[in-house]
Enzyme design. Structure first.
Site, PDB file in Angstrom:
ATOM      1  N   SER A 172       0.825  -1.127  -0.039  1.00 56.51           N
ATOM      2  CA  SER A 172       0.021   0.225   0.177  1.00 56.51           C
ATOM      3  C   SER A 172       1.029   1.313   0.048  1.00 56.51           C
ATOM      4  CB  SER A 172      -0.894  -0.121   1.266  1.00 56.51           C
ATOM      5  OG  SER A 172      -1.862   1.103   1.242  1.00 56.51           O
ATOM      6  N   THR A 173       0.992   2.084   0.914  1.00 55.77           N
ATOM      7  CA  THR A 173       1.647   3.489   1.166  1.00 55.77           C
ATOM      8  C   THR A 173       3.228   2.996   1.103  1.00 55.77           C
ATOM      9  OG1 THR A 173      -0.074   4.119   2.586  1.00 55.77           O
ATOM     10  CG2 THR A 173       1.964   5.355   2.467  1.00 55.77           C
ATOM     11  N   HIS A 199      -2.793  -0.893  -3.365  1.00 54.12           N
ATOM     12  CA  HIS A 199      -3.908  -0.129  -3.200  1.00 54.12           C
ATOM     13  C   HIS A 199      -3.677   1.214  -4.067  1.00 54.12           C
ATOM     14  CE1 HIS A 199      -4.346  -1.991   1.270  1.00 54.12           C
ATOM     15  NE2 HIS A 199      -4.771  -2.731   0.121  1.00 54.12           N
ATOM     16  N   MET A 292      -0.009   1.052   5.047  1.00 50.07           N
ATOM     17  CA  MET A 292      -0.828   1.202   6.214  1.00 50.07           C
ATOM     18  C   MET A 292      -1.653   0.334   6.664  1.00 50.07           C
ATOM     19  SD  MET A 292      -1.577   5.400   5.917  1.00 50.07           S
ATOM     20  CE  MET A 292      -2.606   5.081   7.323  1.00 50.07           C
ATOM     21  N   ASP A 295      -4.070  -5.146   5.539  1.00 52.00           N
ATOM     22  CA  ASP A 295      -4.498  -5.721   4.582  1.00 52.00           C
ATOM     23  C   ASP A 295      -3.636  -6.709   4.247  1.00 52.00           C
ATOM     24  OD1 ASP A 295      -6.212  -6.932   2.335  1.00 52.00           O
ATOM     25  OD2 ASP A 295      -5.398  -5.165   1.183  1.00 52.00           O
TER      26      ASP A 295
END
Length: 350
Positions: A172-173, A199, A292, A295
């Site tokens: 993600s991030t 993401h 973050m 998931d």
């Protein structure tokens, strides 16, 4: 009480500058220390004010956001969040800014899509995540810190080469740069198919897949419904949708679905990893990178129960140590590795 995070807002739109200031103003732990209307002003104010975080527009007069990021990272490295339009051009510019050293991005339209309160929460959480990360680092090298292999203390089951059938990567991030770095070291004859779940907005994933393909020896594409998994090919989950695997008479194929709209992530690492656990219960090598949240944690448990292997990125090399931390704290990580070590390690086990 910890010091407030000091933020510099950069955008040529007065409306958007006000909007960002309003959202960040909801958090007592954030202080707006300045605003700039173009990249040239941003570089000067970053030098003068030494903020913890900069929110940076991509398209601006005098000096655009990409050039401003390059100048800031060369002169006084700072945590930067990019804002860009939800277009192919905006996506390409965003990835250039991430290559230059920006740590994260948000589409400019996120505040209207999520609603005012949710948008503020999203922005505030991102600012805290990258701001605290960088403030804890004693040195930065274009958004990265010194890498070191960190052993999880667990004994990874010795597997003979050829026992894995799939590599699955979730992030993600900080993920766009991390995935790009990982795939770029893999050889063209990499012997397994690769699933990639990051993401990302739907309008960004095609441009991202094209970028990955241009910078990797393995073939990278935005996954399409019905794609047949092939060795040496990486399949990027389309933004806003879910990617799962199915077994058919042709072999293992990709299915792209709308999925449950109530799920917080589309694409979801848990959804894709979970389908891989059903198809290849004991022969997946799953890798959880920077991001973050948590998931991927639930599906990692399924993978481990089936006999598959899970690796996670170490804290030092993560932009945000959320997803990998959730894996490690749950005792699901077989190996904790720096980003620099993951690619070479893959070459030794597959």
């Amino acid at each position: 009480m910890s010091a407030k995070l000091r933020v510099l807002i950069v955008d040529d739109s007065a409306f958007f500058r006000r909007r960002i200031a309003e959202m960040l103003g909801k958090d007592a732990g954030i202080e707006i220390v300045g605003v700039a209307v173009n990249g040239s002003e941003a570089v000067a104010l970053n030098r003068q004010l030494k903020p913890d975080v900069v929110t940076m527009d991509v398209e601006m007069p005098v000096m655009d956001g990409i050039e401003a990021v390059k100048a800031i990272m060369a002169e006084q490295p700072t945590a930067i969040i990019m804002f860009s339009s939800l277009t192919q051009e905006g996506a390409r510019a965003t990835f250039e800014a991430l290559d230059a050293g920006a740590l994260d991005f948000l589409p400019k339209q996120f505040y209207s899509a999520e609603g005012r309160d949710a948008a503020a929460d999203t922005l505030i959480s991102r600012v805290h995540a990258i701001g605290r990360k960088v403030s804890r680092s004693s040195a930065m090298d274009h958004g990265e810190v010194t890498r070191a292999v960190v052993s999880s203390g667990k004994t990874e089951i010795t597997r003979r080469r050829g026992s894995y059938r799939l590599v699955a990567i979730g992030a993600s991030t900080g993920g766009p740069v991390a995935v790009q770095k990982l795939l770029s070291v893999l050889p063209a004859d990499f012997p397994l198919p690769i699933l990639v779940i990051v993401h990302m907005p739907g309008s960004f994933t095609n441009a991202y897949a094209e970028r990955l393909n241009s910078q990797s020896k393995v073939k990278v594409k935005e996954a399409c419904d019905g794609d047949l998994l092939k060795a040496g090919h990486a399949y990027l989950a389309p933004g806003g949708l879910q990617m799962i695997l199915e077994q058919s008479s042709r072999g293992t194929t990709v299915r792209i679905l709308e999925g449950d709209q109530r799920l917080p992530y589309r694409p979801s690492v848990d959804v894709s990893f979970g389908s891989a656990a059903r198809i290849f219960p004991d022969s997946v090598l799953a890798i959880v990178l920077t991001g973050m949240g948590a998931d991927g944690k639930q599906a990692a448990k399924l993978l481990k129960e089936g006999g598959s292997t899970v690796w996670s990125q170490d804290e030092a090399s993560c932009v945000v140590y959320g997803m990998p931390q959730s894996i490690e704290k749950a005792g699901l990580s077989d190996r904790v590795l720096s980003l620099d070590e993951i690619g070479p390690a893959l070459g030794k086990v597959v």
